[in-house]
Design an enzyme around this catalytic site. Structure first.
Site, PDB file in Angstrom:
ATOM      1  N   ASP A   9       0.935  -1.121   0.069  1.00 28.95           N
ATOM      2  CA  ASP A   9       0.059  -0.046  -0.112  1.00 28.95           C
ATOM      3  C   ASP A   9       0.891   1.282   0.045  1.00 28.95           C
ATOM      4  O   ASP A   9       1.890   1.301   0.662  1.00 28.95           O
ATOM      5  CB  ASP A   9      -0.840  -0.047   1.335  1.00 28.95           C
ATOM      6  N   ASP A 131     -15.267  -4.367  -1.259  1.00 37.33           N
ATOM      7  CA  ASP A 131     -14.852  -3.952   0.235  1.00 37.33           C
ATOM      8  C   ASP A 131     -16.217  -3.597   0.862  1.00 37.33           C
ATOM      9  O   ASP A 131     -16.836  -3.027   0.890  1.00 37.33           O
ATOM     10  CB  ASP A 131     -14.086  -2.607   0.125  1.00 37.33           C
TER      11      ASP A 131
END
Length: 241
Positions: A9, A131
């Site tokens: 990330d 998500d």
């Protein structure tokens, strides 16, 4: 055997991890994501999941130069997500070397655009991001919850040709408290043909073994690596088991 996909990330060009998607709970682990990617490759990994967290927050790709360096300096098959909102964004991601892109918010807010990309680039290059928070699909860097329920959301896109879904249980992400195995089992029971990539909560090799035992095709994990909770060399045992 479950497919093992390490994650990187990115915020401000650095390798970071958040907790439950909260940008105020950020830990910086390494300055160079490309160097981390090379280390993963040296350990035998073939895949890499890269998320542009700046992009997810800004609603357009920010860290394409970092992606380009990763894909130039390694042979890893990279899937990339975060900030892909327009034709220009998706083309930028592929131009920077991404083999696949993960798209979530647009599938909720602009389904026609997502369908167009699916038709143009093909199901092998498009990963549907799902998500989940409190049973609802979350969007825009997890800052907003939509009204979409998970299984019906998946159903319409699987029927449209989607083959691969990256599903993250937000309440688990970055917590090192174990993955949402029951959620993933529910998805696989409904759509057994799906290539489901589980994400969120992996804390140790036993968590990966549990996902494998549950029949989950693939897993993304990151924080457990950076916190030293998973011995990457021992993951070879999981691959061979």
């Amino acid at each position: 055997m479950i497919e093992l996909i390490p994650a990187i990330d990115i915020i401000d060009g650095q390798c970071v991890r958040l907790t439950k998607g909260d940008y105020d709970q950020k830990t910086v682990y390494r300055d160079s994501p490309a160097e981390v990617a090379k280390e993963f490759e040296q350990l035998g990994f073939k895949r890499l999941h890269v998320v542009d967290l700046d992009g997810a927050k800004s609603k357009h790709i920010v860290n394409s130069p970092v992606l380009s360096r990763i894909t130039t300096e390694t042979q890893l098959t990279v899937d990339f997500g975060g900030g892909i909102k327009t034709d220009e964004d998706i083309e930028k991601a592929f131009a920077a070397g991404a083999s696949m892109v993960t798209v979530g918010s647009i599938a909720v807010t602009q389904p026609e655009l997502f369908m167009g990309w699916l038709a143009k680039y093909g199901a092998d290059r498009m990963i549907l991001g799902a998500d989940v928070r409190n049973g609802k699909i979350s969007i825009n860097g997890w800052k907003e919850d939509s009204t979409e329920d998970l299984l019906p959301f998946l159903k319409k896109y699987i029927e449209a040709g989607v083959k691969t879904v990256l599903c993250t249980e937000i309440s688990k992400d970055g917590t090192l408290q174990g993955p949402a195995i029951e959620l993933y089992k529910e998805v696989m029971a409904a759509y057994p043909q799906l290539h489901l990539i589980a994400s969120g909560g992996v804390s140790c090799i036993d968590d990966i073994r549990a996902l494998d035992a549950a029949g989950i095709p693939a897993v993304v994990f990151g924080k457990a690596i950076y916190e030293g909770r998973i011995d990457l060399k021992k993951l070879g045992e999981v691959r061979r088991s």
